[in-house]
Design a protein around this motif. Structure first.
Motif, PDB file in Angstrom:
ATOM      1  N   TRP A   3       0.824  -1.211   0.000  1.00 50.14           N
ATOM      2  CA  TRP A   3       0.000   0.000   0.000  1.00 50.14           C
ATOM      3  C   TRP A   3       0.857   1.259   0.000  1.00 50.14           C
ATOM      4  N   PHE A   4       2.012   1.227   0.700  1.00 52.61           N
ATOM      5  CA  PHE A   4       2.793   2.464   0.775  1.00 52.61           C
ATOM      6  C   PHE A   4       3.607   2.684  -0.495  1.00 52.61           C
ATOM      7  N   VAL A   6       2.139   2.251  -3.478  1.00 50.27           N
ATOM      8  CA  VAL A   6       1.095   3.008  -4.185  1.00 50.27           C
ATOM      9  C   VAL A   6       1.178   4.477  -3.768  1.00 50.27           C
ATOM     10  N   ALA A   7       1.225   4.658  -2.448  1.00 48.50           N
ATOM     11  CA  ALA A   7       1.161   6.000  -1.908  1.00 48.50           C
ATOM     12  C   ALA A   7       2.425   6.787  -2.199  1.00 48.50           C
ATOM     13  N   LEU A  11       5.778  10.920  -3.971  1.00 47.66           N
ATOM     14  CA  LEU A  11       6.684  11.639  -3.075  1.00 47.66           C
ATOM     15  C   LEU A  11       8.078  11.763  -3.667  1.00 47.66           C
ATOM     16  N   LEU A 344      19.718   9.908   0.464  1.00 48.48           N
ATOM     17  CA  LEU A 344      18.715   9.416   1.412  1.00 48.48           C
ATOM     18  C   LEU A 344      17.335   9.306   0.773  1.00 48.48           C
ATOM     19  N   GLY A 345      17.126  10.039  -0.331  1.00 47.07           N
ATOM     20  CA  GLY A 345      15.805  10.105  -0.957  1.00 47.07           C
ATOM     21  C   GLY A 345      15.481   8.839  -1.718  1.00 47.07           C
TER      22      GLY A 345
ATOM     23  N   ARG B  22      15.471   6.067   2.008  1.00 41.16           N
ATOM     24  CA  ARG B  22      14.034   5.819   1.869  1.00 41.16           C
ATOM     25  C   ARG B  22      13.773   4.414   1.328  1.00 41.16           C
ATOM     26  N   ASP B  23      14.635   3.960   0.440  1.00 38.64           N
ATOM     27  CA  ASP B  23      14.479   2.592  -0.069  1.00 38.64           C
ATOM     28  C   ASP B  23      14.635   1.567   1.047  1.00 38.64           C
ATOM     29  N   ARG B  26      11.560   1.611   3.154  1.00 35.12           N
ATOM     30  CA  ARG B  26      10.458   0.971   2.446  1.00 35.12           C
ATOM     31  C   ARG B  26      10.557  -0.555   2.594  1.00 35.12           C
ATOM     32  N   LEU B  29       9.495  -1.583   6.010  1.00 36.74           N
ATOM     33  CA  LEU B  29       8.047  -1.428   6.226  1.00 36.74           C
ATOM     34  C   LEU B  29       7.256  -2.627   5.718  1.00 36.74           C
ATOM     35  N   THR B  30       7.758  -3.332   4.714  1.00 34.60           N
ATOM     36  CA  THR B  30       6.990  -4.471   4.184  1.00 34.60           C
ATOM     37  C   THR B  30       6.815  -5.555   5.246  1.00 34.60           C
ATOM     38  N   PRO B  34       2.473  -0.632  10.647  1.00 33.87           N
ATOM     39  CA  PRO B  34       2.577   0.675  11.303  1.00 33.87           C
ATOM     40  C   PRO B  34       1.335   1.030  12.111  1.00 33.87           C
ATOM     41  N   LEU B 122       9.003   9.527   4.301  1.00 37.22           N
ATOM     42  CA  LEU B 122       8.077   8.415   4.065  1.00 37.22           C
ATOM     43  C   LEU B 122       7.402   8.013   5.374  1.00 37.22           C
ATOM     44  N   VAL B 126       3.516   7.913   6.572  1.00 43.65           N
ATOM     45  CA  VAL B 126       2.970   6.634   7.038  1.00 43.65           C
ATOM     46  C   VAL B 126       2.391   6.786   8.443  1.00 43.65           C
ATOM     47  N   ALA B 154       0.842  13.977  -1.125  1.00 45.63           N
ATOM     48  CA  ALA B 154       1.505  12.879  -0.440  1.00 45.63           C
ATOM     49  C   ALA B 154       0.616  12.271   0.648  1.00 45.63           C
ATOM     50  N   ARG B 157      -2.617  10.577  -0.798  1.00 41.42           N
ATOM     51  CA  ARG B 157      -2.289   9.287  -1.427  1.00 41.42           C
ATOM     52  C   ARG B 157      -2.081   8.214  -0.363  1.00 41.42           C
ATOM     53  N   MET B 158      -1.326   8.586   0.666  1.00 41.32           N
ATOM     54  CA  MET B 158      -1.013   7.620   1.714  1.00 41.32           C
ATOM     55  C   MET B 158      -2.287   7.188   2.445  1.00 41.32           C
ATOM     56  N   ALA B 161      -4.451   4.951   0.168  1.00 37.69           N
ATOM     57  CA  ALA B 161      -3.876   3.614  -0.004  1.00 37.69           C
ATOM     58  C   ALA B 161      -4.035   2.787   1.266  1.00 37.69           C
ATOM     59  N   LEU B 162      -3.744   3.376   2.417  1.00 35.59           N
ATOM     60  CA  LEU B 162      -3.804   2.608   3.668  1.00 35.59           C
ATOM     61  C   LEU B 162      -5.236   2.240   4.026  1.00 35.59           C
ATOM     62  N   GLU B 165      -6.660  -0.418   1.821  1.00 37.46           N
ATOM     63  CA  GLU B 165      -6.072  -1.717   2.167  1.00 37.46           C
ATOM     64  C   GLU B 165      -6.693  -2.298   3.432  1.00 37.46           C
ATOM     65  N   ALA B 189      -4.361   4.550  -9.160  1.00 34.38           N
ATOM     66  CA  ALA B 189      -3.466   3.722  -8.351  1.00 34.38           C
ATOM     67  C   ALA B 189      -4.196   2.914  -7.293  1.00 34.38           C
TER      68      ALA B 189
END
Lengths: 346, 346
Positions: A3-4, A6-7, A11, A344-345, B22-23, B26, B29-30, B34, B122, B126, B154, B157-158, B161-162, B165, B189
């Motif tokens: 889901w995040f 998608v979101a 960004l 960091l992005g 951020r990657d 991410r 987070l999977t 949260p 991010l 979230v 941003a 969208r978040m 999506a959340l 879900e 999306a």
């Protein structure tokens, strides 16, 4: 796809940040004069050109019951914007760690984005010693022959090294530390002066034109009759000078009056809260503080020069001075291609 | 050898820090929920287990005269200690940048040393959406069939999506944005629901069981008669709901009462300052707020359930929730070997 994800597609990230290690900071410092930067910033702050908001302060006890804390100190002066994050635990030395550590951040003045993250411990110690050095000059003690350093840890070492380097008249340095080993280690590192290790703090202070207190004490113990006639007592630690020593001084200077007034946990802040000391120029029963270093540098506050019985300087620590140093270090790092660029992005 | 080399030989540095882009965040987070983390932290905070000190707030105008700021928000809950540094300028979008960006820091609970530095944008989005999702459940709106999202940036969208879900009952999503393009991009999306793009915010809100306001507005414009009977209005932005809409609500919930009371720049904070709203359970002329999400989760505050004319949730944003997420992300990164270890110390 989560889901995040998608979101997140809308960004944009934090982008690129330059990381400066302590080694990088040290290299940048070789081409900078931190005393000049601190002096200019103190004066700018006095002229109202700086921003020094209230700090964020998180405190807790760790599993040993030790006082542990994090401070976030933002500041701005001219085109320099940033924040110091400096964390400490009093049980760190027992673990073989410096009491305090942290990072310094530079912000882009236009976008507020973090541009640089640097090791803050070295610059924090440099900033503190640079304020004392600027104070020695501004208060008229630039011709001193003798220096005492009470407390030979990180701050004491930094003060001894900087003042020895900057005061050509200096001949004698008296050191005291609870640990004779720490005093000996510092004695061996100071070039061009005669160094004496004293068995008591009082003995070190008693012959010194300038006495710097860089201990871990948070209470007063140094009495008025410790000071040599006309000495400058610089109170860097949380404690050291007794209430009487503040009261009997020929003059008392600080870095920022609000910082002192807002911190009754430290002796001079408490004396302001109790109405013993008041703001510079104030009327009434409280004795007014004689001024700030910035006020002296801009000519707004006067100093008596070398005055009897002794003069006190008690800076509390202005984050805006660190921020000014971060900006100067960051500019040097860019010019010299130092540091590690990380993305960091997203 | 420079003077600070002499001085520095006694210092130990900041040591090793793990950097998470951020990657990396991410990926962590999977394997995290949260909403669960936020829910537990809201309840812990209500039980007095968290620390949420005042934030450090630096604001200035950039060369375009745009409001620009940095906020340092420390927080602690259970064994998680840290700080969010989130900076923003309102002129960033015109430069093609997200309005806000920053870093999240984790601290070692024993030594206070910074252990992890991560991209914060991010997680900030979230966290905000997770509070809304936790609020939907806690306030009894878990069976909603229709959702409106006003503002498709941003945060919009978040949230879309959340909530899509997490709410299996959800069938219809109505979107509004000043930019039809932003609404269309989000519409494309969202999987498994019927999406409608509305020409006005009012039209989107009027048929929705849950309406989320995620705009950049800082003033009220959404009136009481916009809401569908029994709707939940979630005010994520700085503005959106008019004073009357707050006043006419069946019930009003927040995240933290002190945060609201301390921020009269936002409408509900101003209404508290003006004495229109008071603290939960308070007596007197002010209408008491109905509670906090944490209070609802621990059973200290009651909710009317789906109630007419409508219920309002207005979270102001608690740094301690970010800190709890940082700790969870950092633990995942360690477990999965993610991130870059850098040596900041000497």
């Amino acid at each position: 796809m989560s889901w995040f994800d998608v979101a997140d597609s809308g960004l944009s990230g934090a982008g690129e940040v330059t990381l400066l290690s302590r080694d990088d900071v040290r290299k940048c410092l070789t081409n900078l004069d931190p005393v000049d930067i601190v002096r200019e910033t103190l004066a700018d702050h006095d002229r109202g050109l700086g921003l020094l908001p209230a700090e964020a302060y998180l405190r807790w006890e760790n599993s040993r019951g030790a006082y542990t804390r994090s401070i976030g100190m933002p500041g701005a002066v001219r085109s320099a914007y940033g924040m110091k994050i400096i964390n400490a635990s009093v049980s760190n030395p027992a673990r073989g760690l410096e009491r305090a550590g942290g990072i310094g951040l530079c912000f882009d003045a236009e976008t507020a984005r973090i541009t640089t993250i640097m090791e803050a411990g070295l610059l924090s110690a440099v900033r503190t010693a640079a304020v004392s050095a600027a104070g020695v000059d501004a208060l008229g003690y630039g011709e001193a022959v003798s220096l005492a350093v009470v407390g030979c840890g990180a701050q004491g070492r930094m003060h001894a090294a900087l003042l020895t380097e900057r005061l050509p008249s200096l001949r004698n340095v008296a050191l005291y530390d609870r640990s004779p080993e720490a005093a000996r280690a510092l004695a061996g590192a100071l070039p061009g002066v005669s160094v004496r290790i004293c068995p008591t703090a009082r003995e070190a202070v008693s012959s010194a034109g300038i006495a710097v207190f860089t201990t871990t004490m948070d209470e007063g113990y140094a009495e008025p009759d410790w000071a040599a006639p006309g000495a400058l007592l610089i109170n860097v630690s949380l404690g050291d000078l007794t209430d009487t020593t503040f009261r009997d001084a020929a003059a008392v200077y600080v870095d920022d009056v609000d910082l002192v007034a807002d911190n009754p946990r430290r002796p001079l802040g408490r004396l302001m809260a109790e109405g013993v000391f008041g703001r510079p120029g104030s009327e009434g029963p409280a004795r007014p503080l004689d001024g700030t270093l910035g006020g002296v540098l801009t000519g707004r506050h006067r100093t008596p020069g070398v005055a009897s019985p002794y003069v006190v300087l008690n800076p509390f620590g202005m984050g805006v001075l660190d921020v000014a140093l971060y900006a100067a270090v960051s500019a040097r790092a860019r010019a010299e291609g130092l540091g590690t660029v990380v993305h960091l992005g997203s």
